[in-house]
Design an enzyme around this catalytic site. Structure first.
Site, PDB file in Angstrom:
ATOM      1  CB  SER A  75      -3.689  15.780   9.164  1.00 57.17           C
ATOM      2  OG  SER A  75      -2.715  15.215   8.369  1.00 57.17           O
TER       3      SER A  75
ATOM      4  CD  GLU B  60      -0.124  12.784  17.197  1.00 56.56           C
ATOM      5  OE1 GLU B  60       0.027  13.634  18.086  1.00 56.56           O
ATOM      6  OE2 GLU B  60      -0.809  13.003  16.171  1.00 56.56           O
TER       7      GLU B  60
ATOM      8  CG  ASN C 225      -0.594  18.546  13.391  1.00 53.35           C
ATOM      9  OD1 ASN C 225       0.608  18.801  13.326  1.00 53.35           O
ATOM     10  ND2 ASN C 225      -1.210  17.834  12.468  1.00 53.35           N
TER      11      ASN C 225
HETATM   12  P1  NAD Z   1      -1.006  13.181  -1.469  1.00 47.67           P
HETATM   13  O1  NAD Z   1      -1.865  14.128  -2.223  1.00 47.67           O
HETATM   14  O2  NAD Z   1       0.463  13.248  -1.636  1.00 47.67           O
HETATM   15  O3  NAD Z   1      -1.456  11.661  -1.815  1.00 47.67           O
HETATM   16  C1  NAD Z   1      -2.784  11.241  -1.801  1.00 47.67           C
HETATM   17  C2  NAD Z   1      -2.922  10.040  -2.748  1.00 47.67           C
HETATM   18  O4  NAD Z   1      -4.215   9.456  -2.571  1.00 47.67           O
HETATM   19  C3  NAD Z   1      -2.786  10.419  -4.235  1.00 47.67           C
HETATM   20  O5  NAD Z   1      -1.785   9.632  -4.849  1.00 47.67           O
HETATM   21  C4  NAD Z   1      -4.185  10.109  -4.791  1.00 47.67           C
HETATM   22  O6  NAD Z   1      -4.180   9.679  -6.140  1.00 47.67           O
HETATM   23  C5  NAD Z   1      -4.631   8.991  -3.840  1.00 47.67           C
HETATM   24  N1  NAD Z   1      -6.063   8.712  -3.881  1.00 47.67           N
HETATM   25  C6  NAD Z   1      -7.092   9.584  -4.050  1.00 47.67           C
HETATM   26  N2  NAD Z   1      -8.263   8.907  -4.072  1.00 47.67           N
HETATM   27  C7  NAD Z   1      -7.969   7.580  -3.910  1.00 47.67           C
HETATM   28  C8  NAD Z   1      -8.760   6.382  -3.872  1.00 47.67           C
HETATM   29  N3  NAD Z   1     -10.078   6.407  -3.992  1.00 47.67           N
HETATM   30  N4  NAD Z   1      -8.101   5.196  -3.689  1.00 47.67           N
HETATM   31  C9  NAD Z   1      -6.763   5.156  -3.587  1.00 47.67           C
HETATM   32  N5  NAD Z   1      -5.969   6.251  -3.629  1.00 47.67           N
HETATM   33  C10 NAD Z   1      -6.570   7.450  -3.787  1.00 47.67           C
HETATM   34  O7  NAD Z   1      -1.432  13.356   0.062  1.00 47.67           O
HETATM   35  P2  NAD Z   1      -0.539  13.062   1.370  1.00 47.67           P
HETATM   36  O8  NAD Z   1       0.186  14.301   1.743  1.00 47.67           O
HETATM   37  O9  NAD Z   1       0.191  11.780   1.174  1.00 47.67           O
HETATM   38  O10 NAD Z   1      -1.682  12.882   2.479  1.00 47.67           O
HETATM   39  C11 NAD Z   1      -2.391  11.668   2.612  1.00 47.67           C
HETATM   40  C12 NAD Z   1      -3.061  11.621   3.963  1.00 47.67           C
HETATM   41  O11 NAD Z   1      -2.065  11.724   4.986  1.00 47.67           O
HETATM   42  C13 NAD Z   1      -4.054  12.761   4.230  1.00 47.67           C
HETATM   43  O12 NAD Z   1      -5.125  12.247   4.983  1.00 47.67           O
HETATM   44  C14 NAD Z   1      -3.246  13.749   5.043  1.00 47.67           C
HETATM   45  O13 NAD Z   1      -4.055  14.532   5.899  1.00 47.67           O
HETATM   46  C15 NAD Z   1      -2.386  12.804   5.862  1.00 47.67           C
HETATM   47  N6  NAD Z   1      -1.127  13.376   6.380  1.00 47.67           N
HETATM   48  C16 NAD Z   1      -0.345  14.154   5.585  1.00 47.67           C
HETATM   49  C17 NAD Z   1       0.861  14.656   6.085  1.00 47.67           C
HETATM   50  C18 NAD Z   1       1.761  15.509   5.233  1.00 47.67           C
HETATM   51  O14 NAD Z   1       2.640  16.187   5.780  1.00 47.67           O
HETATM   52  N7  NAD Z   1       1.633  15.474   3.908  1.00 47.67           N
HETATM   53  C19 NAD Z   1       1.258  14.337   7.404  1.00 47.67           C
HETATM   54  C20 NAD Z   1       0.442  13.501   8.188  1.00 47.67           C
HETATM   55  C21 NAD Z   1      -0.753  13.016   7.658  1.00 47.67           C
END
Ligand code: NAD
Length: 292
Positions: free
Chosen positions: A119, A152, A190
Site C-alpha cells: 500500500s 491499481e 489513497n
Molecule cells: P495480514 O497481516 O492480514 O497478512 C499478512 C500475511 O503475510 C500473514 O498471514 C503473515 O503470516 C504473512 N507473512 C509474513 N511473512 C511472510 C513470509 N516471509 N512469507 C510468506 N508469508 C508471510 O496483512 P494484509 O492486510 O493482508 O496486507 C498484506 C499486504 O497488502 C500489505 O502489503 C498491505 O499494505 C497490503 N494491502 C492491505 C490492504 C488492507 O486493507 N488490509 C489493502 C491494500 C493493500
C-alpha cells in the site's frame, strides 16, 4: 502468453482474497505463508467467501469445491517454480518484502512476472533489488478483494511494457477494472482518499461540526456511502496515520500533515472499530457523538 499459474505470498486478509478471485477465474493458485496454521486460516478464509457465494446462490456447491481445489497451499517457495505471476501480499514491512522478493526470484523462471500488493512502499525501490526489475510491477488490490472492482497497476521506473500488458490482461481476466498509475506515495486512490479523511478530522478538531454531522454532510452532500469518520474507524486510525505519514514524508509537503486529533487518538489506543472505540464507540450500538 497469459498469466494462468499464480503464486500468492501471504495468506492474510489480502492474500486470501487475491487467491479467491484468481481461483474463481479458473486460475491455479499456489498460496504461501510462513506456517501451516497461517495457511489453514487463509484457506478457511477463501472457503468462507465461497460458502457465502453458495448461500447467495451466486455459485453452486460443485463450483465451490472446484474453486477451492485450484488453491494449493505450501510453505515452500520452491513450489513457485512453475508460476507465471507471483503476487507478494505479505505483511507491510520493507525488509520483509525485500527478503521475500529475493526468495521469489531465486526460484521463479526468468519470464515470471513478480508483483507486490504494497500500500505504501515505492515500487521503484523494491524493483531495484531484483535481477530482473523490468518484470516487476505493483498490483494494488482493495479490501475486501472479492467485492472491490478496482486494481491499481503501478509501474516502477524499471517496469517494461510487456509486464504491464500481461498484468493488464490478468486484471480483466479476474474481473477487476485496472487503472494505470505511476509510482508515487499513496498511488492514486489513497493519495486522494486518505487526506480527505484527515481533513474531516481537522474539521472535527476545530469544532466546526460534530462527528455525526460531518459524516451526514459527506453522505448526503456528496453521495458517499459512508461518512469519512466512520470510514476512518473502519480502516483503523493507526493505518490511516501510517499512510498520512508516508504521504507527508514522501512529498515533504505540509499539506499532508496528520491532524493532531488523529495522532492523539492513536496514542490513546483508540484505533476505531478494531479497538472498540475511535470517533464512535463500537462496544454497544453505534452512537454518533465523538465525545462519548
Ligand atoms: P495480514 O497481516 O492480514 O497478512 C499478512 C500475511 O503475510 C500473514 O498471514 C503473515 O503470516 C504473512 N507473512 C509474513 N511473512 C511472510 C513470509 N516471509 N512469507 C510468506 N508469508 C508471510 O496483512 P494484509 O492486510 O493482508 O496486507 C498484506 C499486504 O497488502 C500489505 O502489503 C498491505 O499494505 C497490503 N494491502 C492491505 C490492504 C488492507 O486493507 N488490509 C489493502 C491494500 C493493500
Amino acid at each position: 502468453m497469459s498469466l494462468t499459474r499464480i503464486g500468492v505470498i501471504g495468506a492474510g486478509t489480502m492474500g486470501s482474497g487475491i487467491a479467491h478471485v484468481c481461483a474463481s477465474a479458473g486460475l491455479h493458485v499456489t498460496l504461501i505463508d510462513v506456517s501451516a496454521e497461517a495457511l489453514k486460516r487463509g484457506l478457511a478464509a477463501v472457503d468462507d467467501i465461497l460458502q457465502r457465494q453458495v448461500r447467495k446462490a451466486r455459485i453452486c456447491e460443485t463450483e465451490r469445491a472446484a474453486t477451492l481445489a485450484r488453491v494449493t497451499t505450501t510453505v515452500d517457495y520452491a513450489d513457485l517454480a512453475e508460476a507465471d505471476l507471483v503476487i507478494e501480499a505479505a505483511t507491510e514491512n520493507l525488509e520483509l518484502k525485500l527478503r521475500i522478493l529475493r526468495q521469489i526470484e531465486e526460484v521463479a523462471g526468468s519470464d515470471t512476472v513478480i508483483a507486490t500488493n504494497t500500500s505504501s512502499i515505492s515500487i521503484t525501490q523494491l524493483a531495484a533489488i531484483l535481477q530482473r526489475p523490468a518484470r516487476f510491477i505493483g498490483l494494488h488490490f482493495f479490501n475486501p478483494v472479492p467485492a472491490m472492482k478496482l486494481l491499481e497497476l503501478i509501474r516502477g521506473l524499471q517496469t517494461d511494457d510487456r509486464t504491464h500488458a500481461l498484468v493488464d490482461e490478468f486484471a480483466t481476466r479476474i474481473g477487476k477494472t485496472p487503472i494505470n498509475v505511476d509510482n508515487a506515495p499513496g498511488f492514486v486512490v489513497n493519495r486522494i482518499l486518505i487526506p480527505m479523511l484527515n481533513e474531516a478530522i481537522f474539521v472535527l478538531q476545530e469544532g466546526l461540526a460534530s462527528a455525526q454531522d460531518i459524516d451526514t454532510g459527506m453522505q448526503l452532500g456528496c453521495n458517499h456511502p459512508i461518512g469519512p469518520l466512520a470510514l476512518a474507524d473502519m480502516i483503523g486510525l493507526d493505518t490511516l496515520l501510517a499512510i498520512m505519514q508516508v504521504l507527508h514524508d514522501g512529498f515533504a509537503d505540509p499539506k499532508y500533515r496528520p491532524a493532531r486529533l488523529l495522532k492523539d487518538l492513536v496514542s490513546a489506543g483508540h484505533l476505531g472499530r478494531k479497538s472498540g472505540r475511535g470517533f464512535y464507540p463500537y462496544a454497544s450500538a453505534l452512537r454518533g457523538n465523538s465525545n462519548e
